[in-house]
Design a protein around this motif. Sequence first.
Motif, PDB file in Angstrom:
ATOM      1  N   SER A 314       0.825  -1.203   0.000  1.00  0.00           N
ATOM      2  CA  SER A 314       0.000   0.000   0.000  1.00  0.00           C
ATOM      3  C   SER A 314       0.867   1.265   0.000  1.00  0.00           C
ATOM      4  O   SER A 314       0.606   2.221  -0.744  1.00  0.00           O
ATOM      5  CB  SER A 314      -0.926   0.001   1.216  1.00  0.00           C
ATOM      6  OG  SER A 314      -1.666   1.191   1.296  1.00  0.00           O
ATOM      7  N   LEU A 358      -4.951  -2.835  -2.267  1.00  0.00           N
ATOM      8  CA  LEU A 358      -3.902  -1.826  -2.057  1.00  0.00           C
ATOM      9  C   LEU A 358      -4.426  -0.575  -1.363  1.00  0.00           C
ATOM     10  O   LEU A 358      -3.682   0.395  -1.211  1.00  0.00           O
ATOM     11  CB  LEU A 358      -3.283  -1.447  -3.400  1.00  0.00           C
ATOM     12  CG  LEU A 358      -2.538  -2.581  -4.116  1.00  0.00           C
ATOM     13  CD1 LEU A 358      -2.168  -2.171  -5.527  1.00  0.00           C
ATOM     14  CD2 LEU A 358      -1.305  -2.996  -3.338  1.00  0.00           C
ATOM     15  N   PRO A 360      -5.205   2.059   1.411  1.00  0.00           N
ATOM     16  CA  PRO A 360      -4.401   2.317   2.612  1.00  0.00           C
ATOM     17  C   PRO A 360      -5.118   2.054   3.930  1.00  0.00           C
ATOM     18  O   PRO A 360      -4.494   1.567   4.871  1.00  0.00           O
ATOM     19  CB  PRO A 360      -4.014   3.798   2.471  1.00  0.00           C
ATOM     20  CG  PRO A 360      -5.025   4.375   1.540  1.00  0.00           C
ATOM     21  CD  PRO A 360      -5.408   3.272   0.594  1.00  0.00           C
TER      22      PRO A 360
END
Length: 374
Positions: A314, A358, A360
């Motif tokens: 990430s 991915l 965050p």
Amino acid sequence: MISALATPPLAPGAVTALAARHARTSEVASRLHPEVAAALPATGFARHFVPSRWGGRAGGFAELVSAVAAVGQGCASTAWCCALLAAHARLAAHLPARAQAELWSDSPDTAIAAAVVPPSGRLTPVPGGWRLTGRWSWASGVEHADWVLLACLDERPDQPPAYRVLLLPRQDVRVLRTWDSVGLRATGSHTVAVEDAFVPEHRSCLRDVLLTGVPEADAAPCHRVPYTLVAPLLFCAPALGAARGALDAWTALVRERGTSDDSGVRHTLARCSADIDAAALLLEAAAARADRAALTPPAAFEPEAAARNGRDASVAVDLLTAAVGQLFRTAGMRALAPESPLQRAWRDIHVVGAHASLRPDPAAAAYAATALRA
């Protein structure tokens, strides 16, 4: 069963230049150019995680990430399809042996597409298997696939719903050309539809085995790794290649303009190239963590390893997106042309970063849950 022979290493060079040459044509068509698709078997991506008893490599993660990134420098969409060719074969290695024989007894280079997150459709138990009907989104590369993995909830009145993954031949699946994204356009990540197809019992497994790894003691190391440990890493690898390609394109524009002595240009080059290198180090560390975990007994897996890999992938995609954004902003008007590899990389990398694996916030929450536990 194919006899076990030494298989050649991944060969991204077999497709990289070809993919770059056809990148614009591929994205206009919303699928890989036929010459690019025809070159994929020679790259070895499809066989990379195929069990060795079928002539596959049962390979490692660090090598795959490096090879995917190499393809991504020329075309991120092709790199995405290469990564998923490998990843979907790894998922299929969790199926019963009879299904594996149907996939790979003739060749380990069988192309497999998938739409397994989220589950969809309706599954009806019948003697010997199920009848499957429904629609699934984002089946990347399905128009070039031989088989398709789909996920559906197996709901029965006497037990909790089971998340089931099912294997269907490509001819049982209808492609609805719905993919019209701002980036990764050539992945052909279209919707697929199935109408009352019969799926034999041996062409199915529960998702739980994807989360725990193949339990057999003689399973290859790469098949014992939980899906959550490696999915973010593999999805991020095309972005690394795209960012490197963007840096190459930006550098070429700077040289053409003769502005290499400008302090702003030098600052942009230093900062963006360093951020791309930093992202590469994060992905290399995550891949090494995955390869180490592959050699660990499944019962000894640490949840922290998956959390670290999700965190690192990430953060890596954030670094890559910011670097490419800065390159794009400072490249001048020529970067805005439809055929510009820099603006294509800018679009592609934003689509990679939007992938659920991915994002965050979930990555941070998973990491915090392990790092802050009492």
